[in-house]
Design a protein around this motif. Structure first.
Motif, short mmCIF file in Angstrom:
data_model
loop_
_atom_site.label_atom_id
_atom_site.label_comp_id
_atom_site.label_asym_id
_atom_site.label_seq_id
_atom_site.Cartn_x
_atom_site.Cartn_y
_atom_site.Cartn_z
N ASN A 441 0.84 -1.21 0.00
CA ASN A 441 0.00 0.00 0.00
C ASN A 441 0.87 1.26 0.00
O ASN A 441 0.62 2.21 -0.74
CB ASN A 441 -0.92 -0.02 1.22
N GLN A 445 1.14 4.10 -2.91
CA GLN A 445 0.88 5.52 -2.58
C GLN A 445 2.02 6.40 -3.04
O GLN A 445 1.81 7.55 -3.43
CB GLN A 445 0.72 5.68 -1.04
N SER A 455 -3.83 1.05 -11.28
CA SER A 455 -4.24 1.43 -9.93
C SER A 455 -5.32 0.49 -9.40
O SER A 455 -5.29 0.08 -8.24
CB SER A 455 -4.75 2.88 -9.93
N SER A 459 -4.90 -1.91 -6.16
CA SER A 459 -5.84 -1.78 -5.03
C SER A 459 -6.48 -3.12 -4.71
O SER A 459 -6.68 -3.47 -3.54
CB SER A 459 -6.94 -0.76 -5.37
N SER A 460 -6.79 -3.89 -5.77
CA SER A 460 -7.41 -5.22 -5.54
C SER A 460 -6.43 -6.14 -4.79
O SER A 460 -6.84 -6.93 -3.94
CB SER A 460 -7.84 -5.86 -6.85
N VAL A 462 -4.11 -5.20 -2.58
CA VAL A 462 -4.09 -4.76 -1.18
C VAL A 462 -5.36 -5.22 -0.47
O VAL A 462 -5.31 -5.74 0.66
CB VAL A 462 -3.92 -3.23 -1.10
N ASN A 463 -6.51 -5.02 -1.12
CA ASN A 463 -7.79 -5.39 -0.50
C ASN A 463 -7.87 -6.90 -0.23
O ASN A 463 -8.35 -7.34 0.81
CB ASN A 463 -8.96 -4.96 -1.39
#
Length: 1126
Positions: A441, A445, A455, A459-460, A462-463
Motif C-alpha cells: 500500500n 501511494q 491502480s 488496489s485489488s 491490497v484489499n
C-alpha cells in the motif's frame, strides 16, 4: 500493428504465454510418444514395416514433399487407403498441431519484439520466465520433431491416402511438408529465424547474470556460506527467510542451463559483443555434457554447438571456447556434482531433523525447504541424465551409492510440508495481511504515476490481502489466489512494454515486493503445486533400468537400506508427468508406476524375510544346543572325573557350553547375529516408515508385503524343519521340532519391536493351516507328514514285530532283532514326544491323526468280517456250545484263519494303544493351556445320565474326544465303522456278524499260549508280541459295533467273557507243553480285558473264571521273570 503497440493490454501477452507454454508441453508429450512408438517394432504403425508397402514408402520419402500419384509403386496403397487414413490420422494431425503451435509462437515473438518488452528475471519474473520457457519449449519441439525418422513416411502416406480418397491433397500438407524439409536441421534454421528476436532474448538471458552464477556454486562455497542451515545462526532462527529475488532462489538450475545454452545458440551474435553473455554461456557449458530435451531425450551440447558454429566465419574463438568447456565438463563436472550431492545429503538431513522437531519453523523458513528440494532435485536429475550418457573415463563420478539417502530426505521434507500445511497457512495468512498489504500500500501511494487500470489492479491486491484472517484457516476455508497471480502477470506485461505509463523497469522495488507477495500466496493455496515444481522426480519413470539399479545398490549396502522406501515413494510422482493433451499415456505410466512400486516393496519384504530367516536359523542352532541330548557328554565327563577314569585323547578340545556366544571381551567384536540384527533394524525402519502410500489411486501397504512373505517363509520353514525324508523314512522328533518352532516364533515376535505388524496374525494363519491335511497352497503340512510317518513307519514296524508297546513306560520300544531299525521308537512315542506332537498339531491335527488311525482300523475290521463270513456256520454252533468241551474242540478244528483274526485284532489294539497315548498327551496339553474349558468338558462327560439318547451321548463323547478325554464309546471309531455298512447285507445280518466276530476272537485266544513271544513281562506290564493290546481292541471294537447295531454292549461282552474263559479253562487241562507253554501269560489277558472295560466287573469275571487261577498266573509269570533275569 502500430495501433496495437499503443495498447499493449490488448495483446494479452500473459494469457498467450501461459496457454502456449502449457500447449507446448502437451505437444512435446505427444511427439515424444510418437517417437517412442516408431522406435519400438511392436508399437510402430504396421504400414511402415509392411513388406507390400515397402517400395511405396521408399518412393514417398524420396519424392517428399512432392506428390506423384501416378506411379506403379503406389498400387498397394490404393487397397489400404481407408485404413491408412484412419490409423495414421492421430500421427498426422499431431504434426499439423506442431505447425500451428509454431505459427502461434512466431506470431507472439514478433508481437513481443514490436512491443519492445523489457525482460529482467529479478523484476518481472513471471514474464521473463514464461518467455524463456516458451522459446526453449519451441526449440525442443522442433529438435524432437527432427528426431522422428519416420515423419516423412507417416505424413506422406497419410497425404497420398487422402489424395486417392478425396482427389486432392490435405489442405495443410503443402505447409506441413515444407516445414518438415525446412527443419531438417532445426537449430540451424532457428538461428536464422531468431535474428530479429536477438535483442529481446539476449536481454532476458543477461538478466540471469546475478541469479545463475549464484546458483551454480561449488559444494565448498555452499558449506562456507552454511547454506540451508537453520541452526548456524540460532539468534535469527525465527526470522523469515527473505530475498529480493524470492522465486529465483528455488528456480531450477536445469531450466536455467537450458535457457542459457539454447538461448545463446539462437542469438549467438551477442557472445561476440557482450562479456557477460559469454561468461554465462561458458559457465553453463562447463557444468554439463548433455541437457535434457524432454524426459529421457538428451541433447549433447558441445558437439551440437561446435557443429553449428563451425560453418560461421570468424567463430574460431567460440569453437575453442566450446572445446575448452567440454574438457572442463568432462574432467571436473562429475566431481563437482558429486560433492554437491554429498553436501546436500547432510544439509537436508539437518533441515528434516530440525523441522520434524520444530514444525513451526516451516513458516519463517519455508523458502529454505523449497530451495533444498530444488537443489537436490537438480543434482539427482543431473546424475540420472549423465549416468546414462557418461564419458567412460570418469565413470566413478556417475555412480552414487548414497543417492537413496538424498531422495529419502527430499521425501521427508515433502511429507513435512504436506503434514504441516495448516501451520504454514496460518503463518503466511498473517504475513500477507499484517505486513505485505501494508508495505505494498505504501509503495503504491508513493508511485509518481499510476494509470487507472494499474491502480485498480494494485488496489485489488491490497484489499485481497487485507481481508485475510487466521479464522479462515481454522474454519478450513479453501484459499485461491490464482486470480491475483494472473493479475500480477498481466500487470508485468502492461508495465514492461515500451512507452508504458508506469514502467516496471523504473520501479524495481515494486516488482521485487510483488514477487515476494506471490511466493507468500503460494504458501497458502499452492503447496502441492510448489512441491511438484521444486521436487518432482517423475523423470525416473523413463529411466527404469537406472531406477532399478539404484534400488538394488541401496538394498545391497546395509547403511543405505533404511532409505529404500524412497524408491516406492518416488512412484507416487509418476502421474505428475502426464498431460491432458496426451491422455492415452496415463494408463501406460500408471501401470509402470504400479509395477515398479510393487516390485520395490516386494524386494524389500523379501530382503527382510531373508534376514529374519538367517536370524531364525542362528537362534534355532543356539536353541538346539540346549536340548537334553547334548548334555550326555557333559554328564559322562563328570561321572568319569568322579571315578577318575581317563577317557578321550589328551589335548582334545573342550566342548563349548551354550551361552559362550554372549560373552564379549571387547565391544568392537561384532558377531554374525549382530550384523543381521543391524541390517534388519535398518530395513525394517524403511518398511515401517509409512503406513501406506497411494500410487495412481491404488493403496500400497509396505507392512502387508512383509507379513505375507513371513507367512509363506514360516510355513516352508516349519515343514522344512521336520526334515522328513520319504526315501529313508526319517523325520525330526516332535520335541526337537517344537523347540525349533518356538525359537523361530520368538524371533518373529521380536520383529514387532521393529515394525508395527501383527505377528500373532501370522502365527494364527500359519499354525492353524499346519493343523490341516494340506495348507492353503495345497502343500503337505506337518500334520500330514507326522500322520503318515506314525502310520506307515512306526506302526508298520510294530505289525512286523520289530517294536512293542510297553504299557509300563507308556511308549513303543524297539525289540532286539537281526535288522536294527534306523530310529528308536521310544524317542518318538514316549509321553514327552506325544505332548510335543499335540502342541504342534493342536486339537485339529490330532483329530486328523485319529481319523487316519480309525481308517486303518476300519479296513482291518472289514477283513475280520470277511473271515467271520467264511466261518459263519462253525461260529454259530460254537456260540451255543461253549459248555460242551468235546463239541467245541471238534468245531474249533474246523475254523480257518484263526491266527489271522488274532493278528488283525492285535494290530487294531496297537493302533488304539497309540491313539490313547496321543489322546492322553492332547489332554495334558489342553489342560495346561485351557484348564477351565477342559474341566467343564470333563464335568459334562462325567454327568451324562445313563438313560440319555445315544445320539446326544455321542455328541458329548465327540466333544470330549476332541479335548483328549477317554470315552466309554469311541466316537471316531463309531464314525469309521459306520461308514462301511454294506448295502447287500441286512442290519440283522450285520449284527449277527458283529456278534460272531466277538465269538471268533474269544475262542481263538487259547492258541496264543503256544506262541513263544506270548510270555508276559512284568517289567513292561505286557507281552512282547503286543497281545496285551487285545484288551483295548476287544473292548473298543465291541463298544463301537454294538453302538452302531443298537445292541447291548454289556450283554455281548458278558457273552465274550463266558466263551473266552471257557476256552482258556480248557487249556488248563492240556498236557502238551508246547501248546501250553505261555498259558499263564494268556490267562492274564482276561484280567486286562476286564480292567480295560467300563462295562465288565471283576465279580463277573470271578463267576466264570476263578480268581485263584489269575493269582497263580501272576505269581508264575513274576517268578519266571525273576528267574530269567537272574
Amino acid at each position: 500493428m502500430s495501433r496495437s503497440v499503443l495498447q499493449p493490454s490488448q495483446q494479452k501477452l500473459a494469457e498467450k504465454l501461459t496457454i502456449l507454454n502449457d500447449r507446448g508441453v502437451g505437444m512435446l508429450t505427444r511427439l515424444y510418444n510418437i517417437k517412442k512408438a516408431c522406435g519400438d517394432p511392436k508399437a510402430k504403425p504396421s504400414y511402415l514395416i509392411d513388406k507390400n508397402l515397402e517400395s511405396a514408402v521408399k518412393f514417398i520419402v524420396r519424392k517428399f514433399p512432392a506428390v506423384e500419384t501416378r506411379n506403379n509403386n503406389l498400387a498397394q496403397l490404393q487397397k489400404e487407403k481407408s485404413e491408412i487414413l484412419k490409423n495414421l490420422a492421430l500421427y498426422y494431425f499431431t504434426f499439423v498441431d506442431v505447425m500451428e503451435f509454431k505459427d502461434h509462437v512466431c506470431e507472439l515473438l514478433n508481437t513481443i519484439d514490436v512491443c519492445q518488452v523489457f525482460f529482467d528475471i529479478t523484476v518481472n519474473f513471471d514474464l521473463t520466465k514464461n518467455y524463456l520457457d516458451l522459446i526453449i519449449t519451441y526449440t525442443t519441439l522442433m529438435i524432437l520433431l527432427s528426431r522422428i525418422e519416420e515423419r516423412k513416411a507417416i505424413i506422406g502416406l497419410y497425404n497420398y491416402a487422402h489424395e486417392m480418397t478425396h482427389g486432392a491433397s490435405d489442405r495443410e500438407y503443402p505447409r506441413l511438408g515444407q516445414m518438415i524439409v525446412d527443419y531438417e536441421n532445426p537449430l540451424k534454421k532457428m538461428m536464422e529465424e531468431f535474428v530479429p528476436h536477438s535483442k529481446s532474448l539476449s536481454d532476458a538471458l543477461i538478466s540471469l547474470q546475478m541469479v545463475y552464477p549464484r546458483r551454480n556454486l561449488s559444494a565448498d562455497q555452499w558449506r562456507n556460506a552454511q547454506l540451508l542451515s537453520l541452526i548456524s545462526a540460532p539468534s535469527t532462527m525465527l526470522n523469515p527467510a527473505q530475498s529480493d529475488t524470492m522465486p529465483c532462489e528455488y528456480l531450477s538450475l536445469d531450466a536455467m542451463e537450458k535457457w542459457i545454452i539454447f538461448g545463446f545458440i539462437l542469438c549467438h551474435g551477442i557472445l561476440n559483443s557482450d562479456a557477460t553473455a559469454l561468461n554465462l554461456w561458458k559457465l553453463a557449458l562447463q557444468s554439463s555434457s548433455c541437457l535434457a530435451l524432454f524426459r529421457d531425450e538428451v541433447f549433447h551440447i558441445h558437439k551440437a554447438a561446435e557443429d553449428l558454429f563451425v560453418n560461421i566465419r570468424g567463430y574460431n574463438k567460440r569453437i575453442n571456447d566450446i572445446r575448452e568447456c567440454k574438457e572442463a565438463a568432462v574432467s571436473h563436472a562429475g566431481s563437482m556434482h558429486r560433492e554437491r550431492r554429498k553436501f546436500l545429503r547432510s544439509a537436508l538431513k539437518e533441515l528434516a531433523t530440525v523441522l520434524s522437531d520444530q514444525p513451526g519453523l516451516l513458516g519463517p523458513k519455508a523458502l529454505f525447504v523449497f530451495m533444498a528440494l530444488s537443489f537436490a532435485r537438480d543434482e539427482i536429475i543431473w546424475l540420472l541424465r549423465h549416468a546414462d550418457n557418461m564419458p567412460k573415463k570418469s565413470a566413478d563420478d556417475f555412480i552414487d551409492k548414497h543417492i537413496a539417502e538424498l531422495i529419502f530426505y527430499m521425501e521427508e521434507l515433502r511429507a513435512h510440508v504436506r503434514k504441516y500445511g495448516p501451520v504454514m497457512q496460518r503463518y503466511y495468512v498473517q504475513y500477507l495481511s499484517g505486513f505485505d498489504a501494508v508495505v505494498l500500500n505504501e509503495l503504491v501511494q508513493n508511485l509518481s504515476v499510476c494509470p487507472e487500470d494499474e491502480s485498480i489492479i494494485m488496489s485489488s491486491f491490497v484489499n485481497t490481502m487485507t481481508s485475510l484472517s487466521v479464522k479462515q484457516v481454522e474454519d478450513g476455508d479453501v484459499f485461491d489466489f490464482r486470480g491475483m497471480r494472473l493479475d500480477w502477470f498481466r500487470l508485468q506485461a502492461y508495465t514492461s512494454v515500451s512507452k508504458a505509463s508506469l514502467s516496471l523497469a523504473d520501479h524495481r522495488e515494486l516488482g521485487k515486493m510483488m514477487n515476494t507477495i506471490i511466493f507468500h500466496t503460494k504458501m497458502v493455496d499452492s503447496l502441492v503445486e510448489m512441491l511438484v515444481e521444486t521436487s518432482d522426480l517423475s523423470i525416473f519413470c523413463f529411466y527404469s533400468r537406472a531406477f532399478e539399479k539404484m534400488f538394488q545398490q541401496c538394498l545391497e549396502l546395509p547403511s543405505q537400506s533404511r532409505y529404500s522406501i524412497a524408491f516406492p515413494l518416488l512412484c507416487t510422482h509418476f502421474m505428475s508427468c502426464t498431460h491432458e493433451l496426451c491422455p492415452e499415456e496415463r494408463h501406460h505410466i500408471g501401470d509402470r508406476s504400479l509395477s515398479l512400486c510393487n516390485m520395490f516393496l516386494d524386494e524389500m519384504a523379501k530382503q527382510a524375510r531373508n534376514l529374519i530367516t538367517d536370524i531364525c536359523t542362528e537362534q534355532c542352532t543356539l536353541s538346539d544346543q540346549l536340548l537334553p541330548k547334548h548334555c550326555a557328554k557333559t554328564i559322562s565327563q563328570a561321572v568319569n572325573k568322579k571315578s577318575k577314569k581317563q577317557t578321550g585323547k589328551k589335548g582334545e578340545p573342550e566342548r563349548e557350553k551354550p551361552g559362550v556366544e554372549s560373552m564379549r571381551k571387547n565391544r568392537l567384536v561384532v558377531t554374525n547375529l549382530d550384523k543381521l540384527h543391524t541390517a534388519l533394524s535398518e530395513l525394517c525402519f524403511s518398511i515401517n516408515y509409512v503406513p501406506n502410500m497411494v500410487v495412481w489411486e491404488h493403496t500400497f501397504t509396505p507392512r502387508e508385503y512383509l507379513t505375507s512373505h513371513l507367512e509363506i517363509r514360516f510355513t516352508k520353514s516349519i515343514v522344512g524343519m521336520t526334515m522328513y525324508n520319504q526315501a529313508t523314512q526319517e523325520i525330526a522328533k516332535p520335541s526337537e521340532l517344537l523347540t525349533s518352532v518356538r525359537a523361530y516364533m520368538t524371533v518373529l515376535q521380536s520383529i514387532e519391536n521393529y515394525v508395527q505388524i501383527d505377528i500373532t496374525r501370522v502365527f494364527n494363519n500359519v499354525l492353524l493351516q499346519q493343523t490341516q491335511h494340506l495348507d492353503s497352497h495345497g502343500e503337505p503340512t506337518i500334520t500330514s507328514l507326522y500322520t503318515n510317518w506314525y502310520l506307515e513307519t512306526l506302526l508298520r514296524q510294530v505289525s512286523n514285530g520289530h517294536i512293542a508297546y510297553f504299557p509300563a513306560m507308556k511308549a513303543f520300544v524297539n525289540l532286539p532283532t537281526e535288522n536294527e531299525l534306523t530310529f528308536n521308537a521310544e524317542e518318538y512315542s514316549d509321553i514327552s514326544e506325544m505332548r510335543a506332537l499335540s502342541e504342534l498339531l493342536g486339537p485339529y491335527g490330532m483329530k486328523f491323526l485319529s481319523e487316519s488311525l480309525m481308517w486303518h482300523i476300519s479296513s482291518q475290521v472289514a477283513e475280520l468280517k470277511k473271515l467271520v463270513v467264511e466261518n459263519v456256520e462253525v461260529l454259530t454252533q460254537m456260540r451255543t456250545s461253549f459248555d460242551k468241551p468235546d463239541q467245541m474242540a471238534a468245531l474249533f478244528k474246523r475254523l480257518s484263519s484263526v491266527d489271522s483274526v488274532l493278528k488283525r485284532m492285535t494290530i487294531i489294539g496297537v493302533i488304539l494303544s497309540f491313539r490313547s497315548l496321543a489322546q492322553e498327551a492332547l489332554r495334558d496339553v489342553l489342560s495346561y493351556h485351557i484348564p477351565f474349558l477342559v474341566s467343564s468338558i470333563e464335568d459334562f462327560k462325567d454327568h451324562i445320565p445313563r438313560e440319555t439318547d445315544m445320539k446326544v451321548a455321542m455328541n458329548v463323547y465327540e466333544l470330549s474326544s476332541a479335548a483328549g478325554l477317554p470315552c466309554e464309546i469311541d466316537p471316531a471309531l463309531v464314525v469309521a465303522l459306520s461308514s462301511q455298512k454294506s448295502e447287500n447285507i441286512s442290519p440283522e445280518e450285520e449284527y449277527k456278524i458283529a456278534c460272531l466276530l466277538m465269538v471268533f476272537v474269544a475262542v481263538s485266544l487259547p492258541t496264543l499260549a503256544s506262541n513263544v513271544m506270548s510270555q508276559y513281562s512284568p517289567a513292561i506290564e505286557g507281552h512282547c508280541n503286543n497281545i496285551h493290546c487285545l484288551a483295548k481292541a476287544i473292548n473298543q471294537i465291541a463298544a463301537a459295533l454294538f453302538t452302531i447295531h443298537k445292541g447291548s454292549i454289556e450283554d455281548r461282552l458278558k457273552e465274550f467273557l463266558a466263551l473266552a474263559s471257557s476256552s482258556l479253562l480248557k487249556i488248563g487241562q492240556e498236557t502238551d507243553k508246547t501248546t501250553t507253554r505261555n498259558r499263564e501269560s494268556v490267562y492274564l489277558l482276561l484280567d486286562m480285558i476286564v480292567q480295560e472295560s467300563p462295562f465288565l466287573t471283576m465279580d463277573l469275571l470271578e463267576s466264570c473264571f476263578p480268581y485263584v487261577l489269575l493269582r497263580n498266573a501272576y505269581h508264575a509269570v513274576y517268578k519266571q521273570s525273576v528267574t530269567s533275569s537272574a
